[in-house]
Scaffold this active site. Sequence first.
Site, PDB file in Angstrom:
ATOM      1  N   SER A 193     -81.357   0.382  57.493  1.00 21.32           N
ATOM      2  CA  SER A 193     -82.144   1.538  57.069  1.00 21.32           C
ATOM      3  C   SER A 193     -83.640   1.244  57.228  1.00 21.32           C
ATOM      4  CB  SER A 193     -81.767   1.910  55.626  1.00 21.32           C
ATOM      5  OG  SER A 193     -82.261   3.172  55.277  1.00 21.32           O
ATOM      6  N   HIS A 233     -73.823   5.069  55.591  1.00 22.95           N
ATOM      7  CA  HIS A 233     -75.111   4.385  55.723  1.00 22.95           C
ATOM      8  C   HIS A 233     -75.006   2.913  55.337  1.00 22.95           C
ATOM      9  CE1 HIS A 233     -79.329   4.593  56.545  1.00 22.95           C
ATOM     10  NE2 HIS A 233     -79.693   4.256  55.325  1.00 22.95           N
ATOM     11  N   ASP A 250     -72.607   8.393  58.487  1.00 24.27           N
ATOM     12  CA  ASP A 250     -73.953   7.930  58.161  1.00 24.27           C
ATOM     13  C   ASP A 250     -74.906   9.087  57.861  1.00 24.27           C
ATOM     14  OD1 ASP A 250     -76.197   6.278  57.923  1.00 24.27           O
ATOM     15  OD2 ASP A 250     -75.751   5.179  59.758  1.00 24.27           O
TER      16      ASP A 250
END
Length: 344
Positions: free
Chosen positions: A147, A312, A285
């Site tokens: 991320s 994610h 995601d």
Amino acid sequence: MKYLPLLLIVIAFACNSGTPQNNGITVETYFAHTDSGVQTAGIKMIPIATPVGTFKVWTKTIGNNPRIKVLLLHGGPAMTHEYLECFESFFPKEGFEMIEYDQLGSFYSDQPTDSSLWTTERFVEEVEQVRIALGLDKDNFYLLGNSWGGILGYEYALKYQQHLKGLIICNMMASAPDYAKYNLVLQSQMDKKIVDSINQMQSAGDVANPRYTALLEGYYNEHLCRIIPNPDPVQRAFKHLNPVIYTMMQGPSEFGISGRLANWDIKDRLKEIAIPVLNVGAKFDTMDPEHMKWESTQVQQGRYLYCPNGSHLAMWDDQAHFYPGVIQFIKDVDAGTFTADKHE
């Protein structure tokens, strides 16, 4: 002859005991003390020089492998290393040295309040100082970011790839504006009343309202981490989030992006990255898996790993695909047998 099978088992055990696969690193070597004095379970507080003073960041090194050292970059910004503790179940048994790390402003590190510190450029220089302090170099240094950690990993590589052996970008698109557009796609799949309520409360700054958290829960359960309830390390990371830095850079939630990172875009610069790169995407995601596949075609040596059951945090909810792919990438780069994906 009746003792032969037992003898073969004993010989096999003696040959394999204490040696992680394909690394030639014994257990004794892997866990050998690298520091004298009081042992601290691999934890080091590393001083970081910044334009507004020197602060310390928390790191923990697990294992010792002079050829493979993986530094983990957590997301947020200003989450913690805690949600990446799952790597401890996979990397040590492969003989990979791994370093957990709380970036400046995160829970286990110093938390200065000068807002000028919270820029991508300053974080890149922090990672470089951590690299130097831990003795990582082009012959052993793998950087893995998830991320926001993927943004940081990309930016570090664009400035300092000469110090890297491999780069792993997990669940991060190369463009925040494109991420914002994809978020609208995900919103279109939700109940419009819920979406409108979330957006209204975000616009009004009413994000401390318990109802706001409750409305986000369904989105997070679908797209952030699909293990319900979330694993303990994930819960601890959320509990320890620094909301001031997170909101300043990302916005109030994972429901889009509106902070200092909102215009971040390096799509046109991906071609500058020459080291081996693994891009990881997942079906559920918050980020577009097709975009992340495309990223792997833009770097000079890219490979794509798709997690069909993941979100994610695919390192949690699709471990069956995530870890074999990541581990194989590291092994291939280490052995000099890495090949990039072929693209038509």
